[in-house]
Design a protein around this motif. Sequence first.
Motif, PDB file in Angstrom:
ATOM      1  N   UNK A   1       2.518   4.500  -4.534  1.00 55.71           N
ATOM      2  CA  UNK A   1       3.512   4.803  -5.572  1.00 55.71           C
ATOM      3  C   UNK A   1       4.778   5.341  -4.908  1.00 55.71           C
TER       4      UNK A   1
ATOM      5  N   UNK B   1       6.666   2.615  -3.178  1.00 61.31           N
ATOM      6  CA  UNK B   1       7.359   1.718  -4.114  1.00 61.31           C
ATOM      7  C   UNK B   1       8.635   2.360  -4.663  1.00 61.31           C
ATOM      8  N   UNK B   2       8.620   3.681  -4.776  1.00 61.70           N
ATOM      9  CA  UNK B   2       9.816   4.352  -5.290  1.00 61.70           C
ATOM     10  C   UNK B   2      10.912   4.390  -4.231  1.00 61.70           C
TER      11      UNK B   2
ATOM     12  N   UNK C   1       9.337  -0.117  -7.397  1.00 55.66           N
ATOM     13  CA  UNK C   1       8.839   0.573  -8.599  1.00 55.66           C
ATOM     14  C   UNK C   1       9.425  -0.016  -9.873  1.00 55.66           C
TER      15      UNK C   1
ATOM     16  N   UNK D   1       4.089  -2.495 -11.074  1.00 57.42           N
ATOM     17  CA  UNK D   1       3.702  -1.358 -11.929  1.00 57.42           C
ATOM     18  C   UNK D   1       2.335  -1.609 -12.553  1.00 57.42           C
TER      19      UNK D   1
ATOM     20  N   UNK E   1      -0.602  -1.493  -9.869  1.00 63.58           N
ATOM     21  CA  UNK E   1      -0.964  -0.137  -9.432  1.00 63.58           C
ATOM     22  C   UNK E   1      -1.626   0.640 -10.575  1.00 63.58           C
TER      23      UNK E   1
END
Lengths: 401, 378
Positions: free
Chosen positions: A266, A269-270, A280, A286, A289
């Motif tokens: 996470x 991805x951000x 993200x 999304x 995940x």
Amino acid sequence: MDFKWTPEQEAMKKDFDDFFEEAMKGKPAAWVGGLEDMFSEEGFPFTKMVCSKLADKGWLVGHYPKEYGGSGWSILEQLIRAEAAGYHHAPTGDIFGIGMCGPTLIVVGTEEQKKEHLPPICRGERYWCQGWSEPNAGSDLAALTTRAVRDGDDYIINGQKTWNSGAHIADWAFMLARTDPETKRSRGISYFLVDMKSPGITVVPLISMDGSHLYNETYYDDVRVPARNMVGEENQGWAVTRMTMNFERSGVGGFAGNMADIKELVQFCKETKWNGKTLAENPLIRSRLAQLAIETEAGRALAYRIAWLQETGGMEAIATTAWMASSGKVYGSELSQRVAAIAEQIFGLYGQLIKGSKWAPFSGKYIAAHQMSMGGNIAAGTSEIQRNMIAWTGLGLPRTI
Amino acid sequence: MNLDFTEEQDMLRTAAKDFLTTECDKTMVRQLEEDEKGYSPELWKKMADLGWMGLIFPEKYGGTEMDFMSLIILCEEMGRNILPGPFFSTVVLCGNAILDSGTDVQKDEYLTKIASGDIIMSWVQTEPTNTWGAGGIEVKAVADKDDFVINGTKLFVADAHVADWMIVVTRTKGGAKPEDGVTLFLVDAKSPGITAIPQPTVGMDKLCEVNFKDVKVPKGNIIGKLDKGWEVVEKTLLKASTCKCIESVGAMQATVDMTNAYIKDRVQYGRPLAAFQVLQFDMANALIKTTTLRELTYRAAWEAGEGLPEAATDVAMAKSWMNDTFYWVVERGVQLHGAIGTTRDHDMGLYYRRSKCAECQFGDSDFLKEKIAKDIGL
């Protein structure tokens, strides 16, 4: 029903978490945390160091009785420790000695065997390997042909074992050999404890597809084993084997590891922008995940149930919940494989880079985990054998083999 | 930690299982699918006499004051037998909403009547806007002296056609966020201007179009606070979602049991179907999915019952997992029954059709996964 931990257990959780957080700062590069890392040339000294610190605190083998060096923990405290270790992908030592051979000795070992072997396991000083599979006896373990022949106070063992995880670092093996060649299949097998330094033992590496060294072949050439190293009665080793198979199977550590991986992905991805957008922002990523998080929590809930039933039901529950433990195993190993596969899909072209490339995301950890995950679906009972067990013992369907 | 149910709860489960097996067989389920009302008043009365309607209400409102997990047990058994009728609307949705967010006067008035089996209630939320999210609430309630006046169309509303009272989710104010300006009203279903028309659905479960034309409701009938009603919706749907999940677990276990019995019995090529390993693997997978959903749902339900903050994510996870697994398990159930499983007369179809109904309640998978993605930090 109540899912709350007691204040003491909450404090324990925090202590474990702090310990592993600190201990893992010194981990080798691209550490995945599987047995491949724990027993590698680079990883084994690290494993021994962490485990010896754990042992000093009485946390390595907390669930053994105090008289043999354990801390007398309940299964729930063991679960808390396993979850903390799993979350940090920490080495927790020798799953074969701690999780399989030791608990078996506690139930059926002689007093002498317990005194000789349990304290060094608890101190993290003695590492074990399993000597079960053979070239022609994998899932069909009862087809094994390694022979043990009585000679005075000893048995003389001859044969070949394979897929022996960690045999190259192990001090001892718990192994199976046929003591009565006249009887077929599961009858006529005995269960031995063998010092790996015994003359006549040769260990040959089997290298995995990712280049790691976990598995080995072990050749027994006239290996002398004292008769007092037999666990259970002669020719009655199969019952002991089945007991060993059912220990330590809540699988909670694996789900905790997935949670940590998802958290890490996470964050990645951000922070990662490709083609003008962060990962993200991609709805497919999304969704994937989120799905992994859902499946991880579903598995974790099952692991808690298994631990709870074993905690409250004792030895009897270990047999009656075997189908649930099989469910947790097959579900967990297949999910871990998906976590690694999806991580690589998210990385796109970078997903193919392995350790050694400066471009490899997380030093190639996930591509290594993906290759190792195949072994997870095979070791300790293949996914197919687990599904057989669920069908036969959980649903009462007829045995097909 | 204690993952066991109490002895009292185990007894409740056994009693519910026995009662529903006798009183609500599949013949009745089929009759009620075709029935205009969709429920049996006699069965409704018997359930009230057993104390099921007031199971989780305080004694002073005629309840037996058991905890939320007891309602979960009841719903699991109801799902196993596919109990038709307005129990879910009346007790799970409206009962919980009033219990958690109603005034003492409202509790005294409505909980007592629910517990005695005297009223049926309907939860009136969704609209043609096609979402369980706050953004979908467009039906307006406008203040007019001591009343509010409701106008607009609601859709997919269970049991509105037989309801005595409704809880209607309305928009009372526009705001920057769709969650602001939502208000809930207790509405007498016989008020002038209300029409409820059941729509045929895959589960024949009496989802209605409900039209409101200048329907007057006194201000005193607001549940929760004016413009702050979305909190009540969220709290109620958390509990209702876990009840729907566990109802589905009951149904999934029933299909696993039925299919298991069938393949042991059915002989082809001189041996029972159960002896074919490919079918055993399907069954093993079905059992894994059912068991993981049950355990995840128990945890989420306990959290929702305790009002813990982590319930929001866990409940969404359980519901999304339910959407995936219920359909998977009944699809395999029908397949393993062979051609007979595809017929209208066979019970498998009853469960198969309900997997679609359950999926549509309280959030489909895409809706939920987006929520979960946010919750895990994306």
